[in-house]
Motif scaffolding. Structure first.
Motif, PDB file in Angstrom:
ATOM      1  N   GLY A   1     112.066 152.810  27.030  1.00 46.22           N
ATOM      2  CA  GLY A   1     112.867 153.985  27.310  1.00 46.22           C
ATOM      3  C   GLY A   1     114.207 153.614  27.894  1.00 46.22           C
ATOM      4  O   GLY A   1     114.492 152.440  28.152  1.00 46.22           O
ATOM      5  N   LEU A   2     115.020 154.652  28.109  1.00 44.79           N
ATOM      6  CA  LEU A   2     116.361 154.428  28.640  1.00 44.79           C
ATOM      7  C   LEU A   2     116.872 155.690  29.309  1.00 44.79           C
ATOM      8  O   LEU A   2     116.386 156.787  29.056  1.00 44.79           O
ATOM      9  N   THR A   3     117.855 155.495  30.184  1.00 41.27           N
ATOM     10  CA  THR A   3     118.644 156.606  30.707  1.00 41.27           C
ATOM     11  C   THR A   3     120.097 156.202  30.544  1.00 41.27           C
ATOM     12  O   THR A   3     120.507 155.119  30.965  1.00 41.27           O
ATOM     13  N   ALA A   4     120.868 157.053  29.855  1.00 48.16           N
ATOM     14  CA  ALA A   4     122.240 156.732  29.474  1.00 48.16           C
ATOM     15  C   ALA A   4     123.233 157.399  30.422  1.00 48.16           C
ATOM     16  O   ALA A   4     122.992 158.489  30.932  1.00 48.16           O
ATOM     17  N   TYR A   5     124.369 156.727  30.617  1.00 48.00           N
ATOM     18  CA  TYR A   5     125.399 157.227  31.526  1.00 48.00           C
ATOM     19  C   TYR A   5     126.783 156.863  31.009  1.00 48.00           C
ATOM     20  O   TYR A   5     126.941 156.015  30.132  1.00 48.00           O
TER      21      TYR A   5
END
Length: 112
Positions: free
Chosen positions: A29-33
């Motif tokens: 998974g990932l969290t993008a910014y």
């Protein structure tokens, strides 16, 4: 999917503007910014279906927000998951900025 054999690892990937969580060496998974001055604007979080229900999103976002604090930046939670996480974790209130129309316009320009 079977349970991981090693503990999940979270890492910041500055080249891709995201934090990634790895399970057994595979990105789960990932969290993008995007960064807007001293603000780290989180706009998307996802966990692959094969890894759903293991609490990985919370581990990922906890790491990311702790890293933002260590970097001396502020959090802007455009991503609904990050916003929901922050409602349960008031230890980040002091470094959280509101989502404003200006931030949303800026983000739209960044993402094209």
């Amino acid at each position: 999917m079977s349970q991981p054999t090693t503990a999940p690892v979270v890492q910041r990937n500055d080249d891709r503007n995201r934090y990634e969580i790895l399970v057994d060496g595979k990105r789960a998974g990932l969290t993008a910014y995007r960064d807007n001055g001293d603000q780290r604007v989180f706009f998307h979080t996802e966990i692959d279906d094969a890894y759903a229900g293991q609490g990985l999103a919370a581990q990922l976002v906890q790491y990311a927000l702790t890293d933002v604090r260590a970097l001396g930046k502020r959090i802007v939670p455009v991503c609904p998951y990050v916003a929901k996480f922050l409602k349960k974790h008031d230890e980040f209130t002091d470094i959280t900025d509101p989502v404003t129309p200006e931030v949303l316009r800026w983000l739209e320009g960044e993402l094209g």
